[in-house]
Design an enzyme around this catalytic site. Structure first.
Site, short mmCIF file in Angstrom:
data_model
loop_
_atom_site.label_atom_id
_atom_site.label_comp_id
_atom_site.label_asym_id
_atom_site.label_seq_id
_atom_site.Cartn_x
_atom_site.Cartn_y
_atom_site.Cartn_z
N HIS A 57 0.86 -1.19 0.00
CA HIS A 57 0.00 0.00 0.00
C HIS A 57 0.89 1.24 0.00
O HIS A 57 2.02 1.20 0.50
CB HIS A 57 -0.88 0.02 1.24
N GLU A 59 0.92 3.88 1.81
CA GLU A 59 1.38 4.30 3.13
C GLU A 59 2.55 3.45 3.62
O GLU A 59 3.54 3.97 4.14
CB GLU A 59 0.25 4.21 4.16
N CYS A 87 -6.22 1.96 5.80
CA CYS A 87 -6.88 0.73 6.24
C CYS A 87 -6.28 0.30 7.58
O CYS A 87 -5.33 0.90 8.06
CB CYS A 87 -6.65 -0.36 5.17
N CYS A 90 -2.43 -0.27 7.45
CA CYS A 90 -1.68 0.98 7.33
C CYS A 90 -1.79 1.80 8.61
O CYS A 90 -0.81 2.42 9.04
CB CYS A 90 -2.14 1.77 6.12
#
EC number: 3.5.4.33
Length: 153
Positions: A57, A59, A87, A90
């Site tokens: 992801h 992040e 999410c 993260c």
């Protein structure tokens, strides 16, 4: 909702550029940057498809890059700008990196962990001090996601 500062808009614009790159690569268009002392330390976008990595992801990639560049894992003096609400995975990384501030654009009612569904970085049991600011350039952030999923159908 708090108004966005010019600085927040400028940095979210940089995160949106990363999201656009993700869309061009066929990735879900989420972009992120990490800022410290007025400098962009790290920037990236979702790369799950390309990397064949569920954890790739935006992040996570930004946090990894920043830690490597700064040669430390505590990022309390940094702000993470991300186009979509983080999410749970993260948000956990944000907590573990001790990121001082998170600014995000579009909320995520399906998996948002910074206020929409969960509030991981501010959970009282974690004794975290992360400041969360939501909704910066939210319409633009939401639009890039909607356009991506419309094209995929």
């Amino acid at each position: 909702m708090e108004l966005a500062t010019d600085e927040e808009k400028m940095y979210m614009e940089e995160a949106l550029k990363e999201a656009a790159l993700a869309a061009l690569e066929g990735e879900i268009p989420v972009g992120a940057i990490l800022v410290q002392d007025g400098r962009v330390i790290a920037r990236n976008h979702n790369r799950r498809e390309r990397a064949h990595d569920a954890t790739a992801h935006a992040e996570i990639l930004v946090i990894r890059e920043a830690c490597e560049k700064l040669r430390r894992w505590r990022l309390a003096d940094s702000t993470l700008y991300v186009t979509m609400e983080p999410c749970p995975m993260c948000a956990g990384a944000i907590y573990n990196a001790r990121i001082g501030r998170v600014v995000f654009g579009a909320s995520d009612s399906v998996a948002g962990a910074c206020g929409s569904l969960f509030q991981i970085p501010l959970h009282p049991s974690l004794h975290a001090n992360t400041i969360i600011k939501a909704g910066i350039e939210a319409e633009r952030c939401k639009k890039i996601l909607q356009e991506f999923f419309t094209r995929r159908r």
